[in-house]
Design a protein around this motif. Structure first.
Motif, PDB file in Angstrom:
ATOM      1  N   PRO A 162      13.068  23.003 -10.784  1.00 21.39           N
ATOM      2  CA  PRO A 162      12.349  22.399 -11.910  1.00 21.39           C
ATOM      3  C   PRO A 162      11.603  21.099 -11.581  1.00 21.39           C
ATOM      4  O   PRO A 162      10.928  20.557 -12.435  1.00 21.39           O
ATOM      5  N   SER A 163      11.717  20.617 -10.332  1.00 16.87           N
ATOM      6  CA  SER A 163      11.074  19.330 -10.049  1.00 16.87           C
ATOM      7  C   SER A 163      10.079  19.411  -8.897  1.00 16.87           C
ATOM      8  O   SER A 163      10.192  20.250  -8.007  1.00 16.87           O
ATOM      9  N   ASP A 164       9.083  18.530  -8.959  1.00 13.25           N
ATOM     10  CA  ASP A 164       8.131  18.368  -7.867  1.00 13.25           C
ATOM     11  C   ASP A 164       8.721  17.351  -6.896  1.00 13.25           C
ATOM     12  O   ASP A 164       9.348  16.370  -7.325  1.00 13.25           O
ATOM     13  N   LEU A 165       8.505  17.551  -5.606  1.00 15.05           N
ATOM     14  CA  LEU A 165       8.981  16.595  -4.607  1.00 15.05           C
ATOM     15  C   LEU A 165       7.782  15.842  -4.045  1.00 15.05           C
ATOM     16  O   LEU A 165       6.835  16.446  -3.540  1.00 15.05           O
ATOM     17  N   LEU A 166       7.826  14.519  -4.176  1.00 16.81           N
ATOM     18  CA  LEU A 166       6.743  13.669  -3.683  1.00 16.81           C
ATOM     19  C   LEU A 166       7.218  12.860  -2.482  1.00 16.81           C
ATOM     20  O   LEU A 166       8.363  12.423  -2.445  1.00 16.81           O
ATOM     21  N   ARG A 167       6.305  12.668  -1.538  1.00 17.05           N
ATOM     22  CA  ARG A 167       6.581  11.780  -0.408  1.00 17.05           C
ATOM     23  C   ARG A 167       5.709  10.541  -0.589  1.00 17.05           C
ATOM     24  O   ARG A 167       4.502  10.640  -0.754  1.00 17.05           O
ATOM     25  N   ILE A 168       6.353   9.384  -0.576  1.00 18.81           N
ATOM     26  CA  ILE A 168       5.636   8.125  -0.775  1.00 18.81           C
ATOM     27  C   ILE A 168       5.837   7.267   0.460  1.00 18.81           C
ATOM     28  O   ILE A 168       6.952   6.852   0.774  1.00 18.81           O
ATOM     29  N   LYS A 169       4.756   7.030   1.184  1.00 14.28           N
ATOM     30  CA  LYS A 169       4.814   6.168   2.370  1.00 14.28           C
ATOM     31  C   LYS A 169       4.381   4.778   1.938  1.00 14.28           C
ATOM     32  O   LYS A 169       3.312   4.611   1.355  1.00 14.28           O
ATOM     33  N   VAL A 170       5.229   3.793   2.210  1.00 13.39           N
ATOM     34  CA  VAL A 170       4.955   2.420   1.792  1.00 13.39           C
ATOM     35  C   VAL A 170       4.625   1.601   3.042  1.00 13.39           C
ATOM     36  O   VAL A 170       5.339   1.657   4.037  1.00 13.39           O
ATOM     37  N   SER A 171       3.531   0.850   2.976  1.00 10.02           N
ATOM     38  CA  SER A 171       3.187  -0.013   4.107  1.00 10.02           C
ATOM     39  C   SER A 171       2.638  -1.337   3.585  1.00 10.02           C
ATOM     40  O   SER A 171       2.147  -1.410   2.452  1.00 10.02           O
ATOM     41  N   PRO A 172       2.712  -2.402   4.403  1.00  6.89           N
ATOM     42  CA  PRO A 172       2.142  -3.667   3.954  1.00  6.89           C
ATOM     43  C   PRO A 172       0.623  -3.560   3.831  1.00  6.89           C
ATOM     44  O   PRO A 172       0.008  -2.725   4.509  1.00  6.89           O
ATOM     45  N   LEU A 173       0.051  -4.372   2.963  1.00  2.18           N
ATOM     46  CA  LEU A 173      -1.415  -4.405   2.864  1.00  2.18           C
ATOM     47  C   LEU A 173      -1.947  -4.989   4.164  1.00  2.18           C
ATOM     48  O   LEU A 173      -1.392  -5.951   4.696  1.00  2.18           O
ATOM     49  N   GLU A 174      -3.036  -4.391   4.665  1.00  2.00           N
ATOM     50  CA  GLU A 174      -3.619  -4.947   5.882  1.00  2.00           C
ATOM     51  C   GLU A 174      -4.309  -6.260   5.530  1.00  2.00           C
ATOM     52  O   GLU A 174      -5.077  -6.339   4.585  1.00  2.00           O
ATOM     53  N   SER A 175      -3.973  -7.294   6.300  1.00  2.00           N
ATOM     54  CA  SER A 175      -4.603  -8.590   6.015  1.00  2.00           C
ATOM     55  C   SER A 175      -6.016  -8.591   6.606  1.00  2.00           C
ATOM     56  O   SER A 175      -6.252  -8.062   7.681  1.00  2.00           O
ATOM     57  N   THR A 176      -6.921  -9.155   5.822  1.00  2.00           N
ATOM     58  CA  THR A 176      -8.319  -9.152   6.277  1.00  2.00           C
ATOM     59  C   THR A 176      -8.719 -10.513   6.787  1.00  2.00           C
ATOM     60  O   THR A 176      -8.191 -11.519   6.374  1.00  2.00           O
ATOM     61  N   LYS A 190       0.859  -1.176   0.000  1.00  4.69           N
ATOM     62  CA  LYS A 190       0.000   0.000   0.000  1.00  4.69           C
ATOM     63  C   LYS A 190       0.898   1.229   0.000  1.00  4.69           C
ATOM     64  O   LYS A 190       1.946   1.221   0.638  1.00  4.69           O
ATOM     65  N   VAL A 191       0.507   2.246  -0.744  1.00  2.00           N
ATOM     66  CA  VAL A 191       1.273   3.493  -0.715  1.00  2.00           C
ATOM     67  C   VAL A 191       0.354   4.676  -0.482  1.00  2.00           C
ATOM     68  O   VAL A 191      -0.824   4.642  -0.817  1.00  2.00           O
ATOM     69  N   ASP A 192       0.946   5.701   0.093  1.00  2.00           N
ATOM     70  CA  ASP A 192       0.283   6.986   0.218  1.00  2.00           C
ATOM     71  C   ASP A 192       1.247   7.975  -0.434  1.00  2.00           C
ATOM     72  O   ASP A 192       2.320   8.238   0.103  1.00  2.00           O
ATOM     73  N   ALA A 193       0.892   8.452  -1.635  1.00  2.00           N
ATOM     74  CA  ALA A 193       1.783   9.340  -2.383  1.00  2.00           C
ATOM     75  C   ALA A 193       1.211  10.747  -2.365  1.00  2.00           C
ATOM     76  O   ALA A 193       0.033  10.939  -2.679  1.00  2.00           O
ATOM     77  N   GLU A 194       2.035  11.708  -1.962  1.00  2.00           N
ATOM     78  CA  GLU A 194       1.538  13.086  -1.961  1.00  2.00           C
ATOM     79  C   GLU A 194       2.632  14.062  -2.365  1.00  2.00           C
ATOM     80  O   GLU A 194       3.824  13.817  -2.153  1.00  2.00           O
ATOM     81  N   LEU A 195       2.179  15.166  -2.933  1.00  2.00           N
ATOM     82  CA  LEU A 195       3.087  16.235  -3.335  1.00  2.00           C
ATOM     83  C   LEU A 195       3.417  17.065  -2.097  1.00  2.00           C
ATOM     84  O   LEU A 195       2.512  17.558  -1.428  1.00  2.00           O
ATOM     85  N   VAL A 196       4.701  17.191  -1.770  1.00  2.00           N
ATOM     86  CA  VAL A 196       5.068  17.993  -0.598  1.00  2.00           C
ATOM     87  C   VAL A 196       5.713  19.334  -0.979  1.00  2.00           C
ATOM     88  O   VAL A 196       5.730  20.256  -0.189  1.00  2.00           O
ATOM     89  N   GLU A 197       6.229  19.399  -2.196  1.00  2.00           N
ATOM     90  CA  GLU A 197       6.862  20.652  -2.627  1.00  2.00           C
ATOM     91  C   GLU A 197       6.710  20.767  -4.143  1.00  2.00           C
ATOM     92  O   GLU A 197       7.381  20.070  -4.894  1.00  2.00           O
ATOM     93  N   PRO A 198       5.786  21.632  -4.596  1.00  2.00           N
ATOM     94  CA  PRO A 198       5.597  21.762  -6.041  1.00  2.00           C
ATOM     95  C   PRO A 198       6.782  22.452  -6.702  1.00  2.00           C
ATOM     96  O   PRO A 198       7.504  23.202  -6.046  1.00  2.00           O
TER      97      PRO A 198
END
Length: 189
Positions: free
Chosen positions: A175-189, A161-169
């Motif tokens: 010339p570049s956008d800075l993205l923060r991508i948080k990676v986590s395991p999928l929650e088991s159901t 699972k990821v949560d990707a967001e723009l932190v610095e346009p």
């Protein structure tokens, strides 16, 4: 003017037809003023066509453009996975960090088949296994939501699972956008 390959428009049409039906696609295409209904993967088309289709889809479907671009990014990975270029995705790494760090190299290999390719550039600034800071540089405007969707699509392929967001346009001095991508395991159901 800049161009992109028809494969992009083919994917956009496929997404819209699959999720909203052929009639919606025809309405979107008419609203966008796009006369082409079938796009050839290896032919280049003006960037404006893709932007016009996306803008018209946003209006016809009453969906924010950002949401639509994010969904398209997700779908692009599914679409590419079914293409002859799926092998490049398979060979690009086993972790989110590896894949993101290898995107420029993958685009370099793709440019052998697509000589007019003008890909963006991606650079992993830091990666502690849980949070990846990624610089994204493109001369094309307003595609950060598409890139976030792409990253989500890649994560789904990897089973994380990821949560990707723009932190610095990007700005005049940067010339570049800075993205923060948080990676986590999928929650088991």
């Amino acid at each position: 003017t800049t161009t992109m390959y028809g494969m992009v428009n083919r994917a956009l049409k496929a997404l819209l037809c699959e999720q909203f039906g052929e009639a919606s696609w025809q309405e979107i295409r008419a609203k966008a003023g796009v006369t082409t209904d079938e796009f050839a993967s290896m032919t280049t088309y003006d960037d404006a066509i893709t932007y016009q289709l996306a803008g018209a889809a946003s209006e016809v479907l009453d969906t924010p453009l950002e949401d639509l671009l994010r969904a398209f990014g997700n779908y692009w990975i599914v679409f590419a996975s079914k293409s002859s270029y799926a092998i490049l995705l398979d060979q690009s790494g086993d972790t989110m960090g590896d894949i993101l760090a290898g995107l420029d190299e993958m685009h370099t290999r793709l440019s052998l088949a697509f000589p007019d390719l003008r890909p963006p550039s991606f650079r992993v600034v830091s990666n502690d296994g849980e949070t990846i800071m990624l610089r994204y540089e493109s001369f094309r405007p307003a595609l950060v939501p598409f890139v976030c969707g792409l990253i989500e699509g890649l994560a789904a392929r990897l089973g994380v699972k990821v949560d990707a967001e723009l932190v610095e346009p990007k700005s005049e001095g940067n010339p570049s956008d800075l993205l923060r991508i948080k990676v986590s395991p999928l929650e088991s159901t």
